[in-house]
Write a protein that holds these residues in place. Structure first.
Motif, PDB file in Angstrom:
ATOM      1  N   ASP A  88       6.109  -1.939  17.727  1.00  0.00           N
ATOM      2  CA  ASP A  88       5.775  -1.028  15.792  1.00  0.00           C
ATOM      3  C   ASP A  88       4.295  -2.135  15.396  1.00  0.00           C
ATOM      4  O   ASP A  88       3.986  -1.401  14.813  1.00  0.00           O
ATOM      5  CB  ASP A  88       6.772  -1.842  14.734  1.00  0.00           C
ATOM      6  CG  ASP A  88       8.711  -0.424  15.509  1.00  0.00           C
ATOM      7  OD1 ASP A  88       8.323   0.562  16.181  1.00  0.00           O
ATOM      8  OD2 ASP A  88       9.243  -1.446  14.612  1.00  0.00           O
ATOM      9  N   ASN A  89       4.483  -3.046  16.017  1.00  0.00           N
ATOM     10  CA  ASN A  89       2.954  -3.673  15.686  1.00  0.00           C
ATOM     11  C   ASN A  89       2.104  -3.236  15.987  1.00  0.00           C
ATOM     12  O   ASN A  89       0.921  -3.222  15.210  1.00  0.00           O
ATOM     13  CB  ASN A  89       2.950  -5.017  15.954  1.00  0.00           C
ATOM     14  CG  ASN A  89       4.136  -6.168  14.947  1.00  0.00           C
ATOM     15  OD1 ASN A  89       4.284  -5.599  13.865  1.00  0.00           O
ATOM     16  ND2 ASN A  89       4.736  -7.738  15.280  1.00  0.00           N
ATOM     17  N   ILE A  90       1.732  -3.054  17.236  1.00  0.00           N
ATOM     18  CA  ILE A  90       1.174  -2.063  17.648  1.00  0.00           C
ATOM     19  C   ILE A  90       0.502  -0.931  17.355  1.00  0.00           C
ATOM     20  O   ILE A  90      -0.789  -0.863  16.739  1.00  0.00           O
ATOM     21  CB  ILE A  90       1.150  -2.272  19.610  1.00  0.00           C
ATOM     22  CG1 ILE A  90       1.213  -3.270  20.399  1.00  0.00           C
ATOM     23  CG2 ILE A  90      -0.187  -0.727  20.274  1.00  0.00           C
ATOM     24  CD1 ILE A  90       1.559  -3.178  21.564  1.00  0.00           C
ATOM     25  N   ALA A  91       1.437  -0.231  16.929  1.00  0.00           N
ATOM     26  CA  ALA A  91       1.084   1.130  16.364  1.00  0.00           C
ATOM     27  C   ALA A  91       0.761   0.983  14.948  1.00  0.00           C
ATOM     28  O   ALA A  91      -0.203   1.953  14.058  1.00  0.00           O
ATOM     29  CB  ALA A  91       2.437   1.925  16.428  1.00  0.00           C
ATOM     30  N   GLN A  92       1.042   0.262  14.336  1.00  0.00           N
ATOM     31  CA  GLN A  92       0.229   0.098  13.077  1.00  0.00           C
ATOM     32  C   GLN A  92      -0.739  -0.644  12.987  1.00  0.00           C
ATOM     33  O   GLN A  92      -1.596  -0.729  12.137  1.00  0.00           O
ATOM     34  CB  GLN A  92       1.174  -1.296  12.143  1.00  0.00           C
ATOM     35  CG  GLN A  92       0.909  -1.975  11.018  1.00  0.00           C
ATOM     36  CD  GLN A  92       1.542  -2.842   9.881  1.00  0.00           C
ATOM     37  OE1 GLN A  92       2.505  -3.515  10.135  1.00  0.00           O
ATOM     38  NE2 GLN A  92       1.564  -2.972   8.938  1.00  0.00           N
ATOM     39  N   LEU A  93      -1.467  -1.289  14.425  1.00  0.00           N
ATOM     40  CA  LEU A  93      -2.406  -1.839  14.026  1.00  0.00           C
ATOM     41  C   LEU A  93      -3.591  -0.660  14.824  1.00  0.00           C
ATOM     42  O   LEU A  93      -4.642  -0.215  13.870  1.00  0.00           O
ATOM     43  CB  LEU A  93      -2.958  -3.241  15.054  1.00  0.00           C
ATOM     44  CG  LEU A  93      -4.207  -3.411  15.922  1.00  0.00           C
ATOM     45  CD1 LEU A  93      -4.868  -3.678  14.673  1.00  0.00           C
ATOM     46  CD2 LEU A  93      -4.273  -4.337  16.771  1.00  0.00           C
ATOM     47  N   GLU A  94      -3.423  -0.063  15.133  1.00  0.00           N
ATOM     48  CA  GLU A  94      -3.912   1.735  15.822  1.00  0.00           C
ATOM     49  C   GLU A  94      -4.220   2.130  14.834  1.00  0.00           C
ATOM     50  O   GLU A  94      -4.872   2.424  14.349  1.00  0.00           O
ATOM     51  CB  GLU A  94      -2.974   1.436  16.859  1.00  0.00           C
ATOM     52  CG  GLU A  94      -4.306   3.515  17.334  1.00  0.00           C
ATOM     53  CD  GLU A  94      -3.551   4.053  18.361  1.00  0.00           C
ATOM     54  OE1 GLU A  94      -4.246   4.577  19.532  1.00  0.00           O
ATOM     55  OE2 GLU A  94      -2.187   4.483  19.141  1.00  0.00           O
ATOM     56  N   ALA A  95      -3.219   2.625  13.880  1.00  0.00           N
ATOM     57  CA  ALA A  95      -3.012   3.166  12.520  1.00  0.00           C
ATOM     58  C   ALA A  95      -4.092   3.121  11.360  1.00  0.00           C
ATOM     59  O   ALA A  95      -5.108   3.517  10.766  1.00  0.00           O
ATOM     60  CB  ALA A  95      -1.794   3.396  11.649  1.00  0.00           C
ATOM     61  N   GLN A  96      -3.884   1.289  11.260  1.00  0.00           N
ATOM     62  CA  GLN A  96      -4.855   1.131  10.571  1.00  0.00           C
ATOM     63  C   GLN A  96      -6.398   1.073  10.878  1.00  0.00           C
ATOM     64  O   GLN A  96      -7.270   0.823   9.999  1.00  0.00           O
ATOM     65  CB  GLN A  96      -4.540  -0.652  10.037  1.00  0.00           C
ATOM     66  CG  GLN A  96      -3.383  -0.587   9.153  1.00  0.00           C
ATOM     67  CD  GLN A  96      -3.069  -2.115   8.774  1.00  0.00           C
ATOM     68  OE1 GLN A  96      -3.508  -3.335  10.078  1.00  0.00           O
ATOM     69  NE2 GLN A  96      -2.172  -2.373   8.047  1.00  0.00           N
ATOM     70  N   LEU A  97      -6.327   0.663  12.356  1.00  0.00           N
ATOM     71  CA  LEU A  97      -7.660   0.717  12.841  1.00  0.00           C
ATOM     72  C   LEU A  97      -7.982   1.907  12.842  1.00  0.00           C
ATOM     73  O   LEU A  97      -9.516   2.221  12.453  1.00  0.00           O
ATOM     74  CB  LEU A  97      -8.037   0.032  14.039  1.00  0.00           C
ATOM     75  CG  LEU A  97      -9.047   0.030  15.018  1.00  0.00           C
ATOM     76  CD1 LEU A  97     -10.396  -0.601  14.797  1.00  0.00           C
ATOM     77  CD2 LEU A  97      -8.576  -0.446  16.495  1.00  0.00           C
ATOM     78  N   SER A  98      -7.713   3.171  13.496  1.00  0.00           N
ATOM     79  CA  SER A  98      -7.852   4.468  12.946  1.00  0.00           C
ATOM     80  C   SER A  98      -8.772   4.620  11.239  1.00  0.00           C
ATOM     81  O   SER A  98      -9.847   5.350  11.057  1.00  0.00           O
ATOM     82  CB  SER A  98      -7.254   5.611  13.229  1.00  0.00           C
ATOM     83  OG  SER A  98      -7.022   6.842  13.506  1.00  0.00           O
ATOM     84  N   ALA A  99      -7.735   4.468  10.594  1.00  0.00           N
ATOM     85  CA  ALA A  99      -8.213   4.635   9.426  1.00  0.00           C
ATOM     86  C   ALA A  99      -9.942   3.364   9.044  1.00  0.00           C
ATOM     87  O   ALA A  99     -10.577   4.110   7.664  1.00  0.00           O
ATOM     88  CB  ALA A  99      -6.873   4.103   7.966  1.00  0.00           C
ATOM     89  N   ILE A 100      -9.903   3.220   9.789  1.00  0.00           N
ATOM     90  CA  ILE A 100     -10.871   2.022   8.717  1.00  0.00           C
ATOM     91  C   ILE A 100     -11.993   2.549   9.988  1.00  0.00           C
ATOM     92  O   ILE A 100     -13.251   2.568   9.022  1.00  0.00           O
ATOM     93  CB  ILE A 100     -11.577   0.283   9.615  1.00  0.00           C
ATOM     94  CG1 ILE A 100     -10.004  -0.146   8.300  1.00  0.00           C
ATOM     95  CG2 ILE A 100     -12.032  -0.300   9.681  1.00  0.00           C
ATOM     96  CD1 ILE A 100      -9.316  -1.783   8.541  1.00  0.00           C
ATOM     97  N   VAL A 101     -12.086   3.253  11.136  1.00  0.00           N
ATOM     98  CA  VAL A 101     -12.892   3.500  11.502  1.00  0.00           C
ATOM     99  C   VAL A 101     -13.558   5.205  11.029  1.00  0.00           C
ATOM    100  O   VAL A 101     -14.704   5.368  10.911  1.00  0.00           O
ATOM    101  CB  VAL A 101     -12.575   4.209  13.294  1.00  0.00           C
ATOM    102  CG1 VAL A 101     -13.178   4.728  14.351  1.00  0.00           C
ATOM    103  CG2 VAL A 101     -12.691   2.771  14.492  1.00  0.00           C
ATOM    104  N   GLN A 102     -12.265   5.368  10.767  1.00  0.00           N
ATOM    105  CA  GLN A 102     -12.998   6.568   9.733  1.00  0.00           C
ATOM    106  C   GLN A 102     -13.499   6.821   8.579  1.00  0.00           C
ATOM    107  O   GLN A 102     -14.976   7.001   8.375  1.00  0.00           O
ATOM    108  CB  GLN A 102     -11.164   8.131   9.310  1.00  0.00           C
ATOM    109  CG  GLN A 102     -10.586   8.259  10.359  1.00  0.00           C
ATOM    110  CD  GLN A 102      -9.832   9.253  10.265  1.00  0.00           C
ATOM    111  OE1 GLN A 102      -8.589   8.885   8.861  1.00  0.00           O
ATOM    112  NE2 GLN A 102      -8.831  10.512  11.232  1.00  0.00           N
ATOM    113  N   GLU A 103     -13.342   5.303   8.338  1.00  0.00           N
ATOM    114  CA  GLU A 103     -13.913   5.227   6.662  1.00  0.00           C
ATOM    115  C   GLU A 103     -15.761   4.832   6.877  1.00  0.00           C
ATOM    116  O   GLU A 103     -15.894   4.815   6.575  1.00  0.00           O
ATOM    117  CB  GLU A 103     -13.566   3.792   6.163  1.00  0.00           C
ATOM    118  CG  GLU A 103     -13.718   3.082   4.757  1.00  0.00           C
ATOM    119  CD  GLU A 103     -13.124   2.313   3.950  1.00  0.00           C
ATOM    120  OE1 GLU A 103     -13.870   1.100   3.370  1.00  0.00           O
ATOM    121  OE2 GLU A 103     -11.736   1.967   3.799  1.00  0.00           O
TER     122      GLU A 103
END
Length: 106
Positions: A88-103
Motif C-alpha cells: 500500500d505504501n509503495i502504491a501511494q508513493l508511486e501515485a504521489q510521484l506520478s502526480a508530481i512528475v505530471q505537474e
C-alpha cells in the motif's frame, strides 16, 4: 525543449529488493530540494534537513505514518523510496510521484 521527466520502478537487490523510483531527465540543480518542496506543498509533508555527502545527498520527507527518502547520487541521479516497504505504501508513493512528475512536466 526539455525532455519529459519520467520515473522507473527499480528493485534494489543489494537492499533486500527495496522498491525505489529512479527519476530520469531530471537535471535540476538541487533537484531533491525541489522534490521535497513539492511533496511538502502538495501532500502537507515536512522535510528534514538535507544531509550532504561527497557522492550523494538525501532528504527525508514525512507525515504522520509516511516517510520517504529522496536521494541524489552521483552515479544514479535522483531516486526515492518509502522507508516502510509494504504494498500500500509503495502504491501511494508511486501515485504521489506520478502526480508530481505530471505537474513538473506541465
Amino acid at each position: 525543449m526539455l525532455n519529459e521527466i519520467t520515473y522507473e520502478k527499480h528493485f534494489n537487490s543489494s537492499k533486500g529488493n527495496r522498491v525505489e523510483f529512479w527519476i530520469t531527465n531530471f537535471d535540476y540543480f538541487d533537484g531533491i530540494d525541489y522534490l521535497a518542496k513539492l511533496f511538502c506543498k502538495k501532500y502537507q509533508m515536512q522535510a528534514d534537513k538535507k544531509v550532504e555527502g561527497i557522492f550523494f545527498d538525501f532528504i527525508k520527507v514525512h507525515t504522520n505514518d509516511i516517510e520517504y527518502v529522496l536521494i541524489w547520487h552521483e552515479d544514479i541521479g535522483t531516486l526515492l523510496y518509502n522507508l516502510n516497504q509494504n504494498t500500500d505504501n509503495i502504491a501511494q508513493l508511486e501515485a504521489q510521484l506520478s502526480a508530481i512528475v505530471q505537474e513538473i512536466n506541465s
